[in-house]
Design a protein around this motif. Structure first.
Motif, PDB file in Angstrom:
ATOM      1  N   ALA A 116      38.795  74.931 -61.603  1.00 45.33           N
ATOM      2  CA  ALA A 116      38.313  73.605 -61.185  1.00 45.33           C
ATOM      3  C   ALA A 116      38.973  73.171 -59.877  1.00 45.33           C
ATOM      4  N   ALA A 117      40.268  73.475 -59.723  1.00 39.13           N
ATOM      5  CA  ALA A 117      40.957  73.147 -58.472  1.00 39.13           C
ATOM      6  C   ALA A 117      40.326  73.915 -57.308  1.00 39.13           C
ATOM      7  N   TRP A 118      40.025  75.181 -57.541  1.00 41.55           N
ATOM      8  CA  TRP A 118      39.329  75.991 -56.518  1.00 41.55           C
ATOM      9  C   TRP A 118      38.005  75.346 -56.149  1.00 41.55           C
ATOM     10  N   GLY A 119      37.285  74.856 -57.160  1.00 43.57           N
ATOM     11  CA  GLY A 119      36.013  74.182 -56.907  1.00 43.57           C
ATOM     12  C   GLY A 119      36.185  72.920 -56.078  1.00 43.57           C
ATOM     13  N   ASP A 120      37.274  72.190 -56.321  1.00 45.23           N
ATOM     14  CA  ASP A 120      37.554  70.991 -55.528  1.00 45.23           C
ATOM     15  C   ASP A 120      37.812  71.354 -54.067  1.00 45.23           C
ATOM     16  N   TRP A 121      38.582  72.417 -53.857  1.00 46.70           N
ATOM     17  CA  TRP A 121      38.873  72.859 -52.483  1.00 46.70           C
ATOM     18  C   TRP A 121      37.597  73.326 -51.786  1.00 46.70           C
ATOM     19  N   ARG A 122      36.708  73.908 -52.570  1.00 42.14           N
ATOM     20  CA  ARG A 122      35.488  74.475 -52.004  1.00 42.14           C
ATOM     21  C   ARG A 122      34.511  73.390 -51.563  1.00 42.14           C
TER      22      ARG A 122
END
Length: 207
Positions: free
Chosen positions: A45-51
């Motif tokens: 989910a954090a990766w998705g936020d960065w993306r």
């Protein structure tokens, strides 16, 4: 809609890396994907936020709500594939993911402690009767003997091994820190090629 569960009892096995690269490769192949992150650490989910607002979508779900979350993903007109990322040491989450999946992938480093963790997962897979494959991850260069020994260990537990493995590649780590995948920082690199090969192989299993 195909649903792929990525599970492992062992922390640090590469579940999130494989789940995100698999979903991104599906998306790049014109089959937009959604990653469902059931890990309380919410790394995907954090990766998705960065993306940002780019596919693959990443949503979070507690294991008890996984079926409903998948159902909502199915209603997304543009989503063709669902990939479930699970926490380590969480049998209930893994059981829910296995139950929902059409295909189960079990990342493992080709090391003794990691491979030993396959035994408990193998028991869950056997009970569920779902197709499942060990995906060797972070494989050192030239580790032919290690790979063969890992495959033999998986066979002893009644598990098949995916013919595609992920090497120990800097591009996997570098890209994740930016909300990207390996193909987005070096489309011609070995990491990008491995991710693409994995999706090509998975697509054949679920078609």
């Amino acid at each position: 809609m195909p649903t792929i569960a990525v599970i492992s009892q062992k922390g640090g096995s590469g579940k999130t890396t494989i789940a995100l690269h698999l979903a991104a490769s599906a998306t790049q192949a014109k089959q937009p994907a959604c990653v469902i992150d059931t890990d309380p650490q919410a790394t995907a989910a954090a990766w998705g936020d960065w993306r940002g607002d780019f596919y693959p979508l990443v949503v979070t779900s507690p294991p008890a709500r996984l079926a409903k979350t998948i159902e909502r993903a199915h209603k997304q007109d543009e989503v063709d594939v669902v990939v479930i990322d699970t926490p380590p040491h969480a049998e209930s989450a893994m059981r829910e993911a296995i139950k929902a999946a059409d295909l189960v992938l079990i990342p493992s480093r080709p090391r003794a402690f990691d491979l030993h963790a396959l035994e408990a997962v193998a028991e869950m897979i056997e009970f569920a009767g779902k197709p499942a494959y060990v995906v060797l991850n972070a494989v050192p260069a030239g580790a032919t003997r290690q790979i063969e020994e890992a495959k033999e260990t998986a066979r002893k537990f009644g598990l098949k091994t995916c013919p595609v493995s992920f090497g120990e590649r800097a591009d996997f780590h570098r890209s994740s820190a930016k909300g990207e995948v390996a193909a987005e920082i070096d489309a011609t690199g070995k990491a990008a090629a491995e991710a693409k090969k994995l999706w090509t192989w998975v697509r054949k299993q679920i078609s």
